[in-house]
Design a protein around this motif. Structure first.
Motif, mmCIF file in Angstrom:
data_model
loop_
_atom_site.group_PDB
_atom_site.id
_atom_site.type_symbol
_atom_site.label_atom_id
_atom_site.label_comp_id
_atom_site.label_asym_id
_atom_site.label_seq_id
_atom_site.Cartn_x
_atom_site.Cartn_y
_atom_site.Cartn_z
ATOM 1 N N GLU A 453 17.352 -29.702 56.653
ATOM 2 C CA GLU A 453 17.840 -31.497 57.559
ATOM 3 C C GLU A 453 18.816 -31.931 56.339
ATOM 4 O O GLU A 453 19.973 -31.982 56.605
ATOM 5 N N ILE A 454 17.506 -31.904 54.729
ATOM 6 C CA ILE A 454 18.839 -33.083 53.674
ATOM 7 C C ILE A 454 19.802 -31.877 53.441
ATOM 8 O O ILE A 454 20.508 -32.253 53.336
ATOM 9 N N LYS A 456 22.200 -30.461 54.949
ATOM 10 C CA LYS A 456 22.571 -30.376 56.028
ATOM 11 C C LYS A 456 23.737 -32.160 55.625
ATOM 12 O O LYS A 456 24.359 -31.819 55.517
ATOM 13 N N HIS A 457 23.160 -33.033 55.526
ATOM 14 C CA HIS A 457 23.455 -33.943 55.148
ATOM 15 C C HIS A 457 24.543 -33.960 54.406
ATOM 16 O O HIS A 457 25.054 -34.836 53.546
ATOM 17 N N TRP A 461 28.339 -34.951 53.880
ATOM 18 C CA TRP A 461 28.604 -36.379 53.350
ATOM 19 C C TRP A 461 30.352 -35.886 52.476
ATOM 20 O O TRP A 461 30.739 -37.111 52.682
ATOM 21 N N SER A 536 24.981 -40.546 60.739
ATOM 22 C CA SER A 536 24.522 -40.034 59.357
ATOM 23 C C SER A 536 23.815 -40.374 59.084
ATOM 24 O O SER A 536 22.304 -40.224 57.428
ATOM 25 N N GLY A 539 20.040 -41.881 59.488
ATOM 26 C CA GLY A 539 19.455 -40.217 59.571
ATOM 27 C C GLY A 539 18.751 -39.964 57.785
ATOM 28 O O GLY A 539 17.217 -39.218 57.675
ATOM 29 N N PHE A 540 19.647 -40.039 56.983
ATOM 30 C CA PHE A 540 19.397 -38.932 55.868
ATOM 31 C C PHE A 540 18.423 -39.799 55.163
ATOM 32 O O PHE A 540 17.413 -40.016 54.629
ATOM 33 N N ASP A 606 22.908 -47.813 55.217
ATOM 34 C CA ASP A 606 22.648 -48.504 56.111
ATOM 35 C C ASP A 606 22.670 -49.620 56.377
ATOM 36 O O ASP A 606 22.701 -50.050 57.274
#
Length: 832
Positions: A453-454, A456-457, A461, A536, A539-540, A606
């Motif tokens: 998952e990380i 993907k982020h 980016w 994004s 979640g990150f 965020d």
């Protein structure tokens, strides 16, 4: 006897007399002349028309004709042609200098009709002939450059003329209006489209002559209307037809709305078409017509006969403009509907209202920590008070990489600060390639693998920054500003309002979900393929925050190599600043600190995006693009950068030792060096050995010996120990590494979770730092890595034995102990 009757009457006098007498036969007219008498004569030629014929006569002179040189400037009238010494009007074909000037004109940035190297090659055309070719980029982008605008304009004129086909409508139009509209309607856009299609099939290696048919079809209407002004002649003619069509339908009908939209398109495109587009292709017309060089404003007057000959036109095809044109002043009313005028007036009232000072709401604790960190990392950058919307691009332009035209974002535009934060965070994410992430425990005690998952982020980016913020959205903003440059009224036109509304809607959908946007114009469909910044970031941030939580029960902690030093293939300016910041704070340069500070910036981002109380949502009305002071219609695409490195250096204060370690004394630390009490050395080693057997964590001990300290005076020794202690605290991990000062001034450091290879890297880095602060100091280091068969007491004895062996070697020396053959190995330390 004269060849022609004398000029006895004023212009128009005979026509008015004949109209007053009515229809007469020849016999009746002869009898009338015998009764009333009168003199035989003709009307005088108007002075303006006589002057134009004189100009044409002069321009059409042959090379063999004698050249008339006027003696004084007083011989010219104010409206007469001013002859410049740079242009020889008698020469029909261009010479060498003319060809060079025309080629550089056609290859300049504003035109780009031919390649730049071709213009440079024309300098040597007297030696090597050049083959003139069109620029492939001009052919590919011809639709955007001129054809789309021309097509919209011509089709709109044809639509207006076809709406009402009753016989009485043409009779209501003035003869001049009908002539203008007929020329515009007959613009041969079909031929232009056909020729462009042929060129665009193979845009490379196309000679300039291949655009001949296209340029002829393109410039014929321009030359026919060359004496008319768009604002005082052409637009009023269109307005008359617009009014006649509008009167034929009820005001609230759908057909009336369609007519209004057509009129808005015409008003929007006419000035762009008759100014920018006509000028854009002028160098091609000069090259194809084989004309000498002339400045663009005088081109159609200096070489009109040659241009008419090339376009297969005659003087009768050109519409003449009368001194007192009947159409002047007819275009005062706007084509826009009343509702949009009301919106425009309301917008002006909003802009004129004084802005009330708003107090910034208290920031959350995490956001305050992030701002403090960013302010320490980039002093005087604007992160001290971001709610004041400082101009950050001037500061960050020399140290960050921004896409082209990113300077266009106005400082009050929320995208201005978002672009800076995304670029700063991108610099930190380059170091995540060497970090191994494990599991995160959620609220229900379920373990989740987060590495994929990380990844993907991190991979997405770049898409957030390049494709969304500074890609599609920035390209749309640049196109919007180009339209405003062509016509300042575009901001208040129907298309301008619609385009601005589309930009604001895209910002709300993909970047700032709580932004208050007034929907003006048509609503564009949502683009699902675009990434969502607010989702994004949220979640990150949750993933990075979870990876930092302690997870002692799992064999796969959130960061599996948290204590390893972080690694960047290239230390950018931002990362160099980050290393200095950690060193001054006494924090180790490891993966845990890299992730924690990245999460700090991500948490602030965020808050800005997902919290409606953030200062980015303070006002829904903000300038989209940077503009000149007092001129909102003139966009600025770049700004001058500041000397950021010098500003940072002037704000940095080197602390030796840092202030944090001078504020009071800890009970278990040495008063001089700030290192731990030697009484806890054996206990710490015992605890580290137990951790090795329980959790499988590696263990190493290095011992620094500086024999020179034993012979120095106490005051001088204490000064050096302060510096050494400061250097050690800046390199170790304060939560896991334990340095001690022994009674003999040796300094053992217990490196938990560190194997032999990483310990050697640490020794080289530490020795380099100490020798940089204290050049010439003799350093001897002993290194021992734990073996499973040893006890804690044996580990301590071997560390002392290895240090004694290191003192026998020449400084700087690093000696490692090998358990397999009970031997020592000397290794190199990096020189300062």
């Amino acid at each position: 006897m004269p060849k022609y009757p004398p000029e006895r009457y004023d212009p128009g006098e005979l026509g008015r007399t004949r109209q007053n007498l009515g229809d007469l036969t020849e016999d009746e007219a002869r009898k009338m002349a015998e009764i009333f008498g009168g003199e035989v004569g003709m009307e005088r030629t108007p002075p303006e028309l006589e002057e134009k014929y004189r100009r044409l006569k002069m321009l059409n002179r042959r090379n063999s004709d004698p050249r008339i040189i006027h003696g004084s400037r007083e011989a010219y009238q104010e409206e007469s042609l001013k002859q410049t010494p740079e242009i020889d009007l008698q020469r029909r074909h261009p010479g060498y200098l003319d060809r060079v000037r025309i080629n550089f004109w056609a290859s300049s940035t504003d035109y780009a009709l031919i390649p730049r190297h071709q213009a440079l090659g024309s300098l040597f055309s007297f030696i090597i002939p050049i083959h003139e070719q069109l620029h492939p980029r001009f052919i590919i982008k011809a639709d955007q450059v001129f054809y789309n605008s021309l097509e919209r304009f011509v089709l709109a004129v044809r639509s207006l003329m076809s709406i009402n086909r009753r016989e009485e409508v043409p009779s209501l139009l003035d003869h001049r209006c009908l002539q203008i509209l007929t020329i515009l309607k007959g613009w041969n856009i079909e031929t232009i489209h056909q020729e462009l299609t042929v060129l665009q099939r193979s845009p490379r290696n196309q000679p300039v002559s291949s655009a001949g048919k296209l340029i002829r079809a393109f410039y014929r209407p321009f030359v026919k209307l060359v004496n008319l002004e768009p604002e005082t002649h052409i637009l009023p003619a269109i307005k008359r037809l617009f009014d006649l069509d509008l009167m034929a339908y009820p005001p609230d009908s759908g057909e009336a709305d369609r007519i209004k939209r057509i009129g808005s398109t015409l008003k929007q495109e006419i000035f762009h078409l008759f100014t920018d587009v006509r000028r854009r292709c002028a160098p091609l017309l000069v090259k194809l017509a084989d004309l000498p060089y002339a400045p663009y404003p005088e081109l159609f007057s200096y070489f009109r006969p040659q241009i008419l000959e090339y376009l297969s036109l005659t003087r009768n095809d050109i519409l003449e403009s009368l001194p007192e044109d009947l159409l002047a002043g007819e275009a005062e009313s706007d084509f826009l509907p009343e509702e949009e005028e009301t919106v425009e007036a309301a917008e002006e009232e909003i802009l004129e209202e004084p802005e009330e000072e708003e107090k910034e709401a208290e920031l959350p604790e995490e956001a305050s920590k992030a701002l403090e960190f960013l302010s320490r990392l980039f002093p005087q950058s604007g992160f001290e008070e971001p709610w004041e919307f400082p101009d950050m691009f001037r500061y960050f332009k020399p140290i960050l990489s921004f896409p082209k035209n990113a300077d266009l974002f106005h400082p009050e535009n929320p995208l201005h600060q978002l672009a800076v934060l995304l670029a700063v965070l991108q610099e930190f994410l380059y170091g995540f390639r060497q970090i191994i992430f494990g599991e995160v425990i959620d609220e229900e005690d379920n373990a989740t693998e987060i590495q994929s998952e990380i990844d993907k982020h991190i991979s997405g980016w770049n898409r957030l920054l390049d494709e969304l913020l500074c890609g599609r959205l920035l390209n749309e903003l640049v196109d919007y500003c180009r339209q405003i440059e062509r016509s300042p009224e575009y901001r208040h036109s129907e298309s301008g309002i619609k385009q601005e509304s589309f930009i604001m809607l895209r910002i709300r959908r993909s970047l700032l979900p709580h932004l208050q946007v007034s929907s003006r114009g048509s609503i564009y469909p949502e683009e699902r393929s675009l990434p969502q910044l607010h989702t994004s970031v949220s979640g990150f941030y949750s993933l990075l925050s979870g990876s930092l939580q302690p997870n002692p029960e799992s064999y796969k902690p959130g960061i599996r190599n948290a204590n390893a030093p972080f690694h960047f293939e290239i230390d950018s300016f931002v990362i160099q600043r980050f290393r200095r910041y950690l060193k001054r704070k006494g924090l180790p340069q490891d993966n845990r600190n890299l992730v924690s500070h990245s999460a700090l910036i991500l948490g602030y981002l965020d808050y800005l995006v997902n919290n409606p109380e953030s200062h980015l949502y303070r006002s829904g009305q903000f300038p989209l693009y940077r503009h000149e002071e007092g001129h909102r219609e003139i966009p600025i695409y770049s700004v001058t950068s500041m000397e950021t490195a010098r500003i940072i250096e002037s704000n940095d204060i080197e602390l030796t030792p840092p202030e944090e370690f001078l504020e009071g004394e800890k009970e278990n630390t040495d008063r001089v060096s700030g290192l731990l009490d030697p009484k806890e050395y054996a206990t710490t080693v015992q605890s580290a050995v137990e951790n090795y057997h329980s959790a499988g964590l590696p263990l190493s001990i290095i011992t620094i010996s500086i024999p020179e300290l034993r012979i120095l005076e106490p005051e001088e020794r204490d000064d050096r120990l302060r510096v050494i202690g400061h250097c050690i605290r800046g390199e170790i991990r304060e939560y896991s590494d334990r340095p001690f000062r022994m009674p003999d001034d040796t300094i053992p450091i217990v490196l938990q979770e560190t194997n032999g290879d990483n310990a050697r890297l640490f020794c080289r880095r530490l020795s380099s730092t100490i020798m940089e602060k204290l050049p010439g100091l003799g350093i001897h280091i002993g290194l021992v890595s734990y073996h499973p068969t040893w006890s804690a007491n044996k580990m301590v004895k071997l560390a002392a034995r290895t240090t004694a062996e290191a003192e026998r070697h020449r400084s700087p020396a690093l000696v490692s102990y090998h358990e397999t053959d009970d031997s020592f190995e000397e290794q190199l330390l990096l020189q300062p």
